[in-house]
Design an enzyme around this catalytic site. Structure first.
Site, mmCIF file in Angstrom:
data_model
loop_
_atom_site.group_PDB
_atom_site.id
_atom_site.type_symbol
_atom_site.label_atom_id
_atom_site.label_comp_id
_atom_site.label_asym_id
_atom_site.label_seq_id
_atom_site.Cartn_x
_atom_site.Cartn_y
_atom_site.Cartn_z
ATOM 1 N N HIS A 126 0.906 -1.106 -0.056
ATOM 2 C CA HIS A 126 -0.090 -0.042 0.029
ATOM 3 C C HIS A 126 0.832 1.279 0.067
ATOM 4 O O HIS A 126 1.871 1.322 0.189
ATOM 5 C CB HIS A 126 -0.845 -0.120 1.205
ATOM 6 C CG HIS A 126 -0.380 0.111 2.646
ATOM 7 N ND1 HIS A 126 0.615 -0.859 2.767
ATOM 8 C CD2 HIS A 126 -0.239 1.004 3.490
ATOM 9 C CE1 HIS A 126 1.002 -0.671 4.206
ATOM 10 N NE2 HIS A 126 0.342 0.543 4.601
ATOM 11 N N HIS A 173 1.292 3.981 1.773
ATOM 12 C CA HIS A 173 1.708 4.504 3.099
ATOM 13 C C HIS A 173 3.312 4.798 3.063
ATOM 14 O O HIS A 173 4.023 3.644 2.587
ATOM 15 C CB HIS A 173 1.365 3.939 4.444
ATOM 16 C CG HIS A 173 0.015 4.304 4.908
ATOM 17 N ND1 HIS A 173 -0.801 3.462 5.711
ATOM 18 C CD2 HIS A 173 -0.807 5.441 4.616
ATOM 19 C CE1 HIS A 173 -1.935 3.834 5.924
ATOM 20 N NE2 HIS A 173 -1.887 5.069 5.245
ATOM 21 N N ASP A 205 0.174 -3.941 6.811
ATOM 22 C CA ASP A 205 -0.646 -3.233 7.419
ATOM 23 C C ASP A 205 -2.080 -3.848 7.464
ATOM 24 O O ASP A 205 -2.498 -3.513 6.362
ATOM 25 C CB ASP A 205 -0.547 -2.002 7.351
ATOM 26 C CG ASP A 205 1.125 -1.258 7.628
ATOM 27 O OD1 ASP A 205 1.684 -2.162 7.371
ATOM 28 O OD2 ASP A 205 1.133 -0.008 7.461
ATOM 29 N N ASP A 247 5.818 4.595 4.792
ATOM 30 C CA ASP A 247 6.886 3.483 5.443
ATOM 31 C C ASP A 247 7.002 2.434 4.456
ATOM 32 O O ASP A 247 7.737 1.366 4.733
ATOM 33 C CB ASP A 247 6.626 2.981 6.936
ATOM 34 C CG ASP A 247 5.362 2.654 6.898
ATOM 35 O OD1 ASP A 247 4.177 3.173 6.394
ATOM 36 O OD2 ASP A 247 4.913 1.918 7.972
ATOM 37 N N HIS A 272 -7.081 -1.972 6.419
ATOM 38 C CA HIS A 272 -6.428 -0.981 6.680
ATOM 39 C C HIS A 272 -7.045 0.315 6.133
ATOM 40 O O HIS A 272 -7.783 0.129 5.243
ATOM 41 C CB HIS A 272 -5.089 -1.173 6.043
ATOM 42 C CG HIS A 272 -3.843 -0.419 6.602
ATOM 43 N ND1 HIS A 272 -3.648 -0.447 8.163
ATOM 44 C CD2 HIS A 272 -2.857 0.337 6.168
ATOM 45 C CE1 HIS A 272 -2.386 0.417 8.276
ATOM 46 N NE2 HIS A 272 -2.082 0.719 6.928
HETATM 47 ZN ZN LIG Z 1 3.146 0.623 7.762
HETATM 48 ZN ZN LIG Z 2 -0.060 1.458 6.642
#
Ligand SMILES: [Zn+2]
Ligand SMILES: [Zn+2]
Length: 303
Positions: free
Chosen positions: A61, A63, A201, A65, A138
């Site tokens: 995904h 995000h 996640d 990180d 998520h």
């Molecule tokens: Zn993450």
């Molecule tokens: Zn995430």
């Protein structure tokens, strides 16, 4: 050679000891980079890994990180003149994020990057087997990945000798499955394929189990400890205990915990909570660690 090279293990923000996420799976000739967080290019250098063997990049995904390292990796693939195409998989709904990261800066772009957005029913045939993906729970569109090597058969030299078969006839038998009265089954034993699962996640949901089912290696987020289980559920993450229960109920061999919250200075607690739930091999991932895919299981497991 089948191994996981851990490049980063931090959720949300890097720490002095943990880079953002990043995982390089070496599965014979298929080398897949999962979730390149910020700093992945340098972490690969620190791990002694060139980008050239990478065939595929899988992003769970968008995000930061899990994806802020994509521009650097793609630029490096171009700079190093990687001669083969590199597929990039990511949630189809994140196309805009992908486009931005793909063209984040200006450089002489001569790499063959092949976008392969992931949606319902996603399947990619790789040299390591079939790669599929399932949606996770998520706040933004997120997919976990599963790589399944097909079952095959391994020829046993002693059985060949018993039937007086040798030389080019072996190739013929392998190709056609039969040589005179002798079948391939008579001179070989089942060689069950191996399974790798990558679950980032997510709150606990059925697809976590579906991805992990009979995995020889499961790499799974365990952001929180049990004391923060309510918070974990609220923000769409797992605890170490939940991740380990998934491993137990899904017949996993090697469990790799990662994506740790910076709030816990001591990762041994993740191991302790996981050990209470799962008797198999557990690794609390550290940056630059190498984790071997375990030996092939006997031919009794259904997949
Ligand atoms: Zn993450
Ligand atoms: Zn995430």
């Amino acid at each position: 050679m089948r191994e996981l090279i851990v490049l980063g293990t931090a959720s949300q923000v890097p720490t002095r000891h943990r880079n953002h996420n990043g995982y390089l799976l070496r599965w014979d000739d298929e080398v897949i980079l999962f979730d390149p967080g910020e700093g992945t290019q340098r972490q690969m250098l620190m791990a002694g890994q060139p980008v050239t063997p990478i065939r595929r990049i899988c992003i769970t995904h968008f995000h930061g990180d899990h994806s802020l390292g994509l521009p650097g990796i793609l630029q490096r693939i171009s700079l190093d003149r990687v001669p083969h195409p590199v597929a990039v998989h990511y949630p189809a709904g994140g196309q805009e994020s992908y486009d931005r990261l793909r063209h984040a800066t200006s450089y002489w772009d001569n790499a063959e990057i092949v976008p392969g957005p992931v949606g319902e029913g996603f399947v990619a045939e790789t040299s390591a087997g079939r790669l599929t993906a399932l949606p996770l729970r998520h706040p933004i569109e997120t997919y976990g990945y599963r790589l399944v090597e097909p079952d095959s058969r391994r020829i046993v030299p002693a059985l060949l000798a018993e039937h007086g078969i040798g030389g080019p006839a072996v190739g013929e038998l392998q190709k056609t499955g039969r040589l005179g009265d002798v079948t391939l089954e008579q001179v070989s034993v089942p060689r069950p394929g191996q399974v790798f699962a990558f679950v980032m996640d997510t709150g606990l949901c059925d697809n976590v189990y579906a991805l992990a089912e009979n995995a020889d290696m499961l790499v799974i987020e365990s952001t929180f400890l049990a004391a923060d289980a309510d918070l974990a559920a609220q923000v769409g993450h797992l605890t170490a205990g939940q991740a380990a229960r998934v491993a137990r109920e899904s017949n996993v061999q090697t469990l790799v915990l990662t994506h740790f919250s910076q709030r816990y200075p001591d990762s041994s607690q993740f191991l302790d909570e996981a050990r209470a739930e799962f008797a198999g091999t557990i690794v609390a991932a550290e940056d630059l660690a190498r984790v071997l895919v375990p030996p092939r299981r006997p031919a009794t497991v259904d997949r």
